[in-house]
Write a protein that holds these residues in place. Structure first.
Motif, PDB file in Angstrom:
ATOM      1  N   VAL A 122       0.843  -1.189   0.000  1.00 16.65           N
ATOM      2  CA  VAL A 122       0.000   0.000   0.000  1.00 16.65           C
ATOM      3  C   VAL A 122       0.877   1.237   0.000  1.00 16.65           C
ATOM      4  CG1 VAL A 122      -1.715   1.324   1.321  1.00 16.65           C
ATOM      5  CG2 VAL A 122      -1.857  -1.186   1.235  1.00 16.65           C
TER       6      VAL A 122
ATOM      7  N   ALA B 221       0.113   5.180   0.680  1.00 20.34           N
ATOM      8  CA  ALA B 221      -0.941   6.074   1.162  1.00 20.34           C
ATOM      9  C   ALA B 221      -0.395   7.488   1.291  1.00 20.34           C
ATOM     10  CB  ALA B 221      -1.458   5.584   2.509  1.00 20.34           C
TER      11      ALA B 221
ATOM     12  N   ALA C   8      -5.329   6.052  -0.615  1.00 20.73           N
ATOM     13  CA  ALA C   8      -4.451   4.892  -0.516  1.00 20.73           C
ATOM     14  C   ALA C   8      -4.720   3.968  -1.695  1.00 20.73           C
ATOM     15  CB  ALA C   8      -4.666   4.161   0.799  1.00 20.73           C
TER      16      ALA C   8
ATOM     17  N   ASN D 102      -9.007   5.102   3.197  1.00 25.82           N
ATOM     18  CA  ASN D 102      -7.972   5.582   4.107  1.00 25.82           C
ATOM     19  C   ASN D 102      -8.617   6.547   5.101  1.00 25.82           C
ATOM     20  OD1 ASN D 102      -5.603   6.291   5.355  1.00 25.82           O
ATOM     21  ND2 ASN D 102      -4.685   7.277   3.571  1.00 25.82           N
TER      22      ASN D 102
ATOM     23  N   THR E 133      -0.353   8.043   6.212  1.00 21.70           N
ATOM     24  CA  THR E 133       0.575   8.471   5.163  1.00 21.70           C
ATOM     25  C   THR E 133       1.830   7.617   5.237  1.00 21.70           C
ATOM     26  OG1 THR E 133       1.484  10.170   6.600  1.00 21.70           O
ATOM     27  CG2 THR E 133      -0.274  10.842   5.084  1.00 21.70           C
TER      28      THR E 133
ATOM     29  N   ARG F 215       3.815   3.691   3.760  1.00 16.88           N
ATOM     30  CA  ARG F 215       3.881   2.581   2.817  1.00 16.88           C
ATOM     31  C   ARG F 215       4.055   1.316   3.638  1.00 16.88           C
ATOM     32  NH1 ARG F 215       8.002   4.866  -1.848  1.00 16.88           N
ATOM     33  NH2 ARG F 215       6.673   6.603  -2.484  1.00 16.88           N
TER      34      ARG F 215
ATOM     35  N   TRP G 287      -1.532  -3.270   6.501  1.00 17.98           N
ATOM     36  CA  TRP G 287      -2.598  -2.280   6.377  1.00 17.98           C
ATOM     37  C   TRP G 287      -3.903  -2.836   6.947  1.00 17.98           C
ATOM     38  CZ3 TRP G 287      -2.765   2.741   4.693  1.00 17.98           C
ATOM     39  CH2 TRP G 287      -4.018   3.275   4.411  1.00 17.98           C
TER      40      TRP G 287
END
Length: 151
Positions: free
Chosen positions: A104, A106, A111, A133, A138, A140, A146
């Motif tokens: 992911v 974001a 995201a 999101n 913010t 990865r 996630w």
């Protein structure tokens, strides 16, 4: 005015082999033009991909000229690594993330989860989906991480 992307094009060194590759991804061949250009439906009657046979297929990679991202559902993306491998395609590392599962990215309240692989000529391909999101994360991370945070 603009409602979406209708087409994208990639250079390939061998059109016949590339047709087999993209059919293996489940894309439907629409037509071949003059034995050097093949069009595949990404979404029937909505968007397509053109493959141009060329001796210039070995251009140095840059995401602005040799990259196509295919939208998929989140459920399909979760199984994408295995799905690709079953068909003989190899997911690859991208942005520091290994190819074993989607990751992911974001930012700015958005995201996207994705996984990357290449075609026969090194064109960068991506399976991607937008995900919620709500906490404005913010970072990865792998998709499994996630999902733990957002469970």
């Amino acid at each position: 005015m603009i409602e979406g992307l209708y087409e994208a094009h990639l250079p390939v060194s061998n059109l016949k082999k590339s047709i087999e590759f993209y059919e293996g991804l489940g894309l439907e061949l629409s037509h071949i033009h003059e034995d050097r250009l093949a069009f595949f439906w990404i979404k029937k009657d909505h968007s397509w991909l053109g493959l141009w046979e060329s001796d210039k297929a070995e251009l140095e990679y840059h995401p602005s000229i040799r990259h196509v991202a295919f939208q998929v559902s989140l459920e399909n993306l979760k199984h994408a690594s295995g799905w690709l491998k079953e068909r003989g395609y190899q997911p690859r590392e991208a942005f520091g993330f290994g190819p074993h599962e989607p990751f992911v990215m974001a930012h700015d309240g958005m995201a996207h989860a994705k996984i990357h692989f290449n075609d026969l000529d090194g064109n960068s391909l991506e399976l991607i989906t937008k995900i919620a999101n709500p906490n404005n994360v913010t970072a990865r991370m792998y998709l499994s991480e996630w999902e733990k945070i957002h469970a």
